[in-house]
Design a protein around this motif. Sequence first.
Motif, PDB file in Angstrom:
ATOM      1  N   ASP A   1      13.038   1.969 -61.104  1.00  0.00           N
ATOM      2  CA  ASP A   1      14.219   2.015 -60.242  1.00  0.00           C
ATOM      3  C   ASP A   1      13.802   2.069 -58.787  1.00  0.00           C
ATOM      4  OD1 ASP A   1      16.161   2.090 -62.313  1.00  0.00           O
ATOM      5  OD2 ASP A   1      15.769   4.230 -62.621  1.00  0.00           O
ATOM      6  N   LEU A   2      14.449   1.251 -57.992  1.00  0.00           N
ATOM      7  CA  LEU A   2      14.294   1.346 -56.532  1.00  0.00           C
ATOM      8  C   LEU A   2      15.442   2.145 -55.923  1.00  0.00           C
ATOM      9  CD1 LEU A   2      13.099  -2.304 -55.778  1.00  0.00           C
ATOM     10  CD2 LEU A   2      11.715  -0.225 -56.007  1.00  0.00           C
ATOM     11  N   VAL A   3      16.593   2.078 -56.566  1.00  0.00           N
ATOM     12  CA  VAL A   3      17.726   2.963 -56.242  1.00  0.00           C
ATOM     13  C   VAL A   3      18.222   3.503 -57.591  1.00  0.00           C
ATOM     14  CG1 VAL A   3      20.021   3.183 -55.235  1.00  0.00           C
ATOM     15  CG2 VAL A   3      18.367   1.613 -54.217  1.00  0.00           C
ATOM     16  N   PRO A   4      17.741   4.680 -57.988  1.00  0.00           N
ATOM     17  CA  PRO A   4      18.101   5.201 -59.311  1.00  0.00           C
ATOM     18  C   PRO A   4      19.559   5.636 -59.383  1.00  0.00           C
ATOM     19  CG  PRO A   4      16.831   6.827 -58.094  1.00  0.00           C
ATOM     20  CD  PRO A   4      16.831   5.584 -57.258  1.00  0.00           C
ATOM     21  N   CYS A   5      20.129   5.479 -60.553  1.00  0.00           N
ATOM     22  CA  CYS A   5      21.508   5.948 -60.800  1.00  0.00           C
ATOM     23  C   CYS A   5      21.666   6.158 -62.310  1.00  0.00           C
ATOM     24  CB  CYS A   5      22.534   4.933 -60.299  1.00  0.00           C
ATOM     25  SG  CYS A   5      24.247   5.496 -60.487  1.00  0.00           S
ATOM     26  N   ASP A   6      21.881   7.405 -62.710  1.00  0.00           N
ATOM     27  CA  ASP A   6      21.999   7.736 -64.129  1.00  0.00           C
ATOM     28  C   ASP A   6      23.437   7.695 -64.630  1.00  0.00           C
ATOM     29  OD1 ASP A   6      19.270   8.137 -64.305  1.00  0.00           O
ATOM     30  OD2 ASP A   6      19.418  10.252 -63.727  1.00  0.00           O
ATOM     31  N   ASN A   7      24.386   7.790 -63.702  1.00  0.00           N
ATOM     32  CA  ASN A   7      25.796   7.814 -64.113  1.00  0.00           C
ATOM     33  C   ASN A   7      26.586   6.918 -63.160  1.00  0.00           C
ATOM     34  OD1 ASN A   7      28.557   8.500 -64.624  1.00  0.00           O
ATOM     35  ND2 ASN A   7      27.892  10.451 -65.506  1.00  0.00           N
ATOM     36  N   TYR A   8      26.780   5.665 -63.558  1.00  0.00           N
ATOM     37  CA  TYR A   8      27.445   4.697 -62.685  1.00  0.00           C
ATOM     38  C   TYR A   8      28.874   5.132 -62.364  1.00  0.00           C
ATOM     39  CZ  TYR A   8      23.722   1.196 -63.299  1.00  0.00           C
ATOM     40  OH  TYR A   8      22.531   0.518 -63.288  1.00  0.00           O
TER      41      TYR A   8
ATOM     42  N   ALA B   1      23.688   0.664 -46.913  1.00  0.00           N
ATOM     43  CA  ALA B   1      22.926   1.361 -47.954  1.00  0.00           C
ATOM     44  C   ALA B   1      23.817   2.292 -48.774  1.00  0.00           C
ATOM     45  CB  ALA B   1      21.785   2.160 -47.312  1.00  0.00           C
ATOM     46  N   ASP B   2      24.882   2.830 -48.125  1.00  0.00           N
ATOM     47  CA  ASP B   2      25.779   3.738 -48.840  1.00  0.00           C
ATOM     48  C   ASP B   2      26.654   3.004 -49.849  1.00  0.00           C
ATOM     49  OD1 ASP B   2      27.201   2.365 -46.951  1.00  0.00           O
ATOM     50  OD2 ASP B   2      28.200   4.111 -46.068  1.00  0.00           O
ATOM     51  N   ARG B   3      26.625   1.659 -49.799  1.00  0.00           N
ATOM     52  CA  ARG B   3      27.417   0.886 -50.751  1.00  0.00           C
ATOM     53  C   ARG B   3      26.569   0.343 -51.910  1.00  0.00           C
ATOM     54  NH1 ARG B   3      29.888   1.281 -46.139  1.00  0.00           N
ATOM     55  NH2 ARG B   3      32.087   0.700 -45.809  1.00  0.00           N
ATOM     56  N   VAL B   4      25.262   0.587 -51.863  1.00  0.00           N
ATOM     57  CA  VAL B   4      24.367   0.159 -52.946  1.00  0.00           C
ATOM     58  C   VAL B   4      24.431   1.204 -54.055  1.00  0.00           C
ATOM     59  CG1 VAL B   4      21.992  -0.326 -53.614  1.00  0.00           C
ATOM     60  CG2 VAL B   4      22.860  -1.122 -51.407  1.00  0.00           C
ATOM     61  N   LEU B   5      24.850   0.797 -55.224  1.00  0.00           N
ATOM     62  CA  LEU B   5      25.018   1.715 -56.354  1.00  0.00           C
ATOM     63  C   LEU B   5      23.707   1.935 -57.090  1.00  0.00           C
ATOM     64  CD1 LEU B   5      26.961   3.295 -58.303  1.00  0.00           C
ATOM     65  CD2 LEU B   5      27.149   1.148 -59.603  1.00  0.00           C
ATOM     66  N   ASN B   6      22.973   0.869 -57.345  1.00  0.00           N
ATOM     67  CA  ASN B   6      21.730   0.969 -58.121  1.00  0.00           C
ATOM     68  C   ASN B   6      20.832  -0.206 -57.780  1.00  0.00           C
ATOM     69  OD1 ASN B   6      23.661  -0.797 -59.730  1.00  0.00           O
ATOM     70  ND2 ASN B   6      21.725  -1.153 -60.813  1.00  0.00           N
ATOM     71  N   ALA B   7      19.563  -0.045 -58.092  1.00  0.00           N
ATOM     72  CA  ALA B   7      18.606  -1.151 -57.976  1.00  0.00           C
ATOM     73  C   ALA B   7      17.519  -0.898 -59.011  1.00  0.00           C
ATOM     74  CB  ALA B   7      18.019  -1.226 -56.574  1.00  0.00           C
ATOM     75  N   THR B   8      17.478  -1.745 -60.034  1.00  0.00           N
ATOM     76  CA  THR B   8      16.563  -1.560 -61.158  1.00  0.00           C
ATOM     77  C   THR B   8      15.792  -2.861 -61.409  1.00  0.00           C
ATOM     78  OG1 THR B   8      18.084   0.020 -62.168  1.00  0.00           O
ATOM     79  CG2 THR B   8      16.395  -0.950 -63.594  1.00  0.00           C
ATOM     80  N   VAL B   9      14.482  -2.732 -61.595  1.00  0.00           N
ATOM     81  CA  VAL B   9      13.634  -3.884 -61.886  1.00  0.00           C
ATOM     82  C   VAL B   9      13.305  -3.878 -63.368  1.00  0.00           C
ATOM     83  CG1 VAL B   9      11.417  -5.011 -61.462  1.00  0.00           C
ATOM     84  CG2 VAL B   9      12.648  -3.909 -59.572  1.00  0.00           C
ATOM     85  N   HIS B  10      13.565  -4.999 -64.026  1.00  0.00           N
ATOM     86  CA  HIS B  10      13.249  -5.163 -65.435  1.00  0.00           C
ATOM     87  C   HIS B  10      11.929  -5.929 -65.574  1.00  0.00           C
ATOM     88  CE1 HIS B  10      17.658  -4.630 -66.998  1.00  0.00           C
ATOM     89  NE2 HIS B  10      17.060  -3.483 -66.687  1.00  0.00           N
TER      90      HIS B  10
END
Length: 387
Positions: A62-69, A131-140
């Motif tokens: 995760d570059l911007v982690p989020c466990d609960n969208y 940046a406050d509008r970015v919810l998540n960023a995940t690399v697969h």
Amino acid sequence: MCYTLHTHREEMRGGIKVGYAVVHMMKIKSGAVGGIQSHNNREHEPKTNPDVDMSRSEDNYDLVPCDNYKRSIKEKLSNLVESSRAVRKDAVVVCNFIVTSDSETMEALGADRQREFFEDSVKWFSDRYGADRVLNATVHMDETTPHLHIGVMPITQDGRLSAKAIFTKTEMKAIQTEFARDVGEKYGLERGVEGSERTHLSEARFKEQKALEMANEHGAIAQELQIIAEDCKQELSEATRSLETVKQELSAMQDRKDTLQGEIERLEEVKSRANQTMKRVHETVNQQKPILLDLQKRISEAKSELSVVETAVKEKKAEGTEKFGWDGMAERIERARKEAGKDNHIKALEARISLLERFISLPQVKPLWEQFQALIGRKKPQKDHER
């Protein structure tokens, strides 16, 4: 609406193979948020994308982690949206961007350059939309081609949630051009041309995209079903409340009915007693009717006599006034006194005579009185008294 760039390599400029940047967006409604979170965070093994190798999922990062969208979306809406109105159920709450290139290009970059490419991509989207509008960023890293999922909430600068207002056709074209210029060129990627998703996405990316679209579609259906369920639940709740109200009203009406029934029975009893009393009164009246008629007759006669007497009294009063007025009152009073005096003298003499007669009647005196009468030549007193 989707815009992508070529993801395959072509012979360009002197036989050198050039890679193309891929930026693909999909709008996510609230009903599909759970599915996107599950896919991005690998919470469940994907069933629609066989290219996912769960044994390599630990390499994802995760570059911007989020466990609960859902919770994060709710918090951002509360902090960034100005309107106090509730968000529509069918509103787009996040736009999911996939950033990558073809597998050969990504493999050629190497792990470190790949990470730099994805980090620069996140910074580019953060700078462009906030940046406050970015919810998540995940690399697969567990699929055929490494790629970045970045979620951007479509909140305008004036505090409105509106994907339509932000991601217009013009903006989507600008993303393709400016992302390739600002980020892609640094890593040897160029802007491609617009085309079909099937042509411009790799086989793996195409499958994943279709899986996400299916999840979004299913999420929308689930959302509609949830709305229907909530409506049914609300209607059921209202019906339950109405039923309870009706039950309370029926109970109150039954209590009122019982009270009225008791009152009716009491009044019927009072009516019965009153009828009995009236019957006795009628019987008594019938029995006393002759007496009442006689009394009525006597009263009538008495009224007649009273009328006669009143007339006579009036006449006497008139006569007395004329005869015994104030004029000559002193003379009449004096004459009445004299007459009363004579009457008193006569009464005194009569009393003396009576006393004398009782005295003469005594046994001792009577013989002497008779002798006295004989001497004076008068008749016997006995004979005189007998007269």
